[in-house]
Motif scaffolding. Structure first.
Motif, PDB file in Angstrom:
ATOM      1  N   ARG A   1     -10.193  -0.334   9.749  1.00 49.12           N
ATOM      2  CA  ARG A   1      -9.848   1.022  10.189  1.00 49.12           C
ATOM      3  C   ARG A   1      -8.522   1.512   9.628  1.00 49.12           C
ATOM      4  O   ARG A   1      -8.258   2.693   9.586  1.00 49.12           O
ATOM      5  CB  ARG A   1      -9.814   1.076  11.708  1.00 49.12           C
ATOM      6  N   ARG A   2      -7.678   0.560   9.236  1.00 53.26           N
ATOM      7  CA  ARG A   2      -6.392   0.937   8.646  1.00 53.26           C
ATOM      8  C   ARG A   2      -5.949  -0.158   7.689  1.00 53.26           C
ATOM      9  O   ARG A   2      -6.386  -1.305   7.799  1.00 53.26           O
ATOM     10  CB  ARG A   2      -5.336   1.166   9.719  1.00 53.26           C
ATOM     11  N   PHE A   3      -5.112   0.191   6.779  1.00 56.84           N
ATOM     12  CA  PHE A   3      -4.588  -0.742   5.796  1.00 56.84           C
ATOM     13  C   PHE A   3      -3.160  -1.109   6.166  1.00 56.84           C
ATOM     14  O   PHE A   3      -2.309  -0.229   6.270  1.00 56.84           O
ATOM     15  CB  PHE A   3      -4.620  -0.118   4.400  1.00 56.84           C
ATOM     16  N   LYS A   4      -2.915  -2.409   6.371  1.00 60.40           N
ATOM     17  CA  LYS A   4      -1.593  -2.874   6.764  1.00 60.40           C
ATOM     18  C   LYS A   4      -1.212  -4.053   5.879  1.00 60.40           C
ATOM     19  O   LYS A   4      -1.994  -5.010   5.729  1.00 60.40           O
ATOM     20  CB  LYS A   4      -1.619  -3.296   8.230  1.00 60.40           C
ATOM     21  N   PRO A  63      -7.637   5.935   1.823  1.00 57.98           N
ATOM     22  CA  PRO A  63      -7.351   4.788   2.687  1.00 57.98           C
ATOM     23  C   PRO A  63      -6.904   5.144   4.100  1.00 57.98           C
ATOM     24  O   PRO A  63      -7.029   4.317   4.994  1.00 57.98           O
ATOM     25  CB  PRO A  63      -6.256   4.037   1.929  1.00 57.98           C
ATOM     26  N   GLU A  64      -6.411   6.330   4.325  1.00 54.37           N
ATOM     27  CA  GLU A  64      -5.995   6.714   5.678  1.00 54.37           C
ATOM     28  C   GLU A  64      -7.169   6.750   6.652  1.00 54.37           C
ATOM     29  O   GLU A  64      -6.981   6.750   7.858  1.00 54.37           O
ATOM     30  CB  GLU A  64      -5.263   8.053   5.662  1.00 54.37           C
ATOM     31  N   THR A  65      -8.396   6.771   6.139  1.00 53.60           N
ATOM     32  CA  THR A  65      -9.571   6.810   7.009  1.00 53.60           C
ATOM     33  C   THR A  65     -10.252   5.448   7.143  1.00 53.60           C
ATOM     34  O   THR A  65     -11.327   5.347   7.717  1.00 53.60           O
ATOM     35  CB  THR A  65     -10.596   7.851   6.491  1.00 53.60           C
ATOM     36  N   GLY A  66      -9.644   4.380   6.591  1.00 54.70           N
ATOM     37  CA  GLY A  66     -10.242   3.059   6.654  1.00 54.70           C
ATOM     38  C   GLY A  66     -11.099   2.790   5.438  1.00 54.70           C
ATOM     39  O   GLY A  66     -10.922   3.410   4.403  1.00 54.70           O
ATOM     40  N   CYS A  98      -5.179  13.098   1.795  1.00 58.95           N
ATOM     41  CA  CYS A  98      -6.344  12.328   2.231  1.00 58.95           C
ATOM     42  C   CYS A  98      -7.026  13.062   3.383  1.00 58.95           C
ATOM     43  O   CYS A  98      -6.376  13.477   4.328  1.00 58.95           O
ATOM     44  CB  CYS A  98      -5.918  10.932   2.658  1.00 58.95           C
ATOM     45  N   ASP A 158      -2.401  -8.019   5.941  1.00 62.15           N
ATOM     46  CA  ASP A 158      -3.779  -8.235   6.382  1.00 62.15           C
ATOM     47  C   ASP A 158      -4.618  -8.809   5.245  1.00 62.15           C
ATOM     48  O   ASP A 158      -4.367  -8.547   4.069  1.00 62.15           O
ATOM     49  CB  ASP A 158      -4.419  -6.929   6.859  1.00 62.15           C
ATOM     50  N   ARG A 202       0.847  -1.185   0.000  1.00 61.27           N
ATOM     51  CA  ARG A 202       0.000   0.000   0.000  1.00 61.27           C
ATOM     52  C   ARG A 202       0.882   1.233   0.000  1.00 61.27           C
ATOM     53  O   ARG A 202       1.987   1.217   0.487  1.00 61.27           O
ATOM     54  CB  ARG A 202      -0.929   0.011   1.190  1.00 61.27           C
ATOM     55  N   ASP A 224       0.740   5.727   0.394  1.00 67.30           N
ATOM     56  CA  ASP A 224      -0.015   6.773   1.076  1.00 67.30           C
ATOM     57  C   ASP A 224      -0.672   7.678   0.053  1.00 67.30           C
ATOM     58  O   ASP A 224      -0.129   7.914  -1.026  1.00 67.30           O
ATOM     59  CB  ASP A 224       0.910   7.596   1.978  1.00 67.30           C
TER      60      ASP A 224
END
Length: 108
Positions: free
Chosen positions: A63-66, A47-50, A14, A69, A8, A10
């Protein structure tokens, strides 16, 4: 679609700008429809907001992109639209995520 987030980036601005950002996934299972490639490129809104929660699908709110996952998503091919694509050299089609849930890595 059930897929593992591989990479991912940034999204600049955002929260101030409405940005769709393309992320790279590894396909684990095609639940509905057909898709034969191993990699999948999906644009998520800011994506910073889920992500929007997928009602009726297993998993919890994302809630977050890692990276690493596993996400259960509803995706579609847009007829038009714009997105920030840092994988422009990859020739696979792009999809938009309607919603995404976080699921355990061992989930089928």
């Amino acid at each position: 679609m059930l897929a593992r987030l591989v990479d991912r980036k940034d999204a600049p601005g955002c929260g101030v700008l409405h940005v769709k950002l393309v992320m790279r996934y590894e396909v684990l299972e095609v639940i509905e429809g057909t898709y034969t490639e191993r990699d999948l490129y999906v644009a998520h809104s800011c994506p910073e907001t889920g992500a929007n929660f997928c009602r009726g699908l297993p998993g919890e709110g994302l809630r977050r992109f890692k990276a690493g996952d596993v996400h259960r998503m509803r995706v579609h091919r847009p007829k038009w639209g714009s997105y920030l694509d840092l994988y422009a050299d990859k020739r696979l089609p792009r999809y938009y995520a309607r919603c995404a849930n976080l699921v355990p890595p061992e989930a089928p």
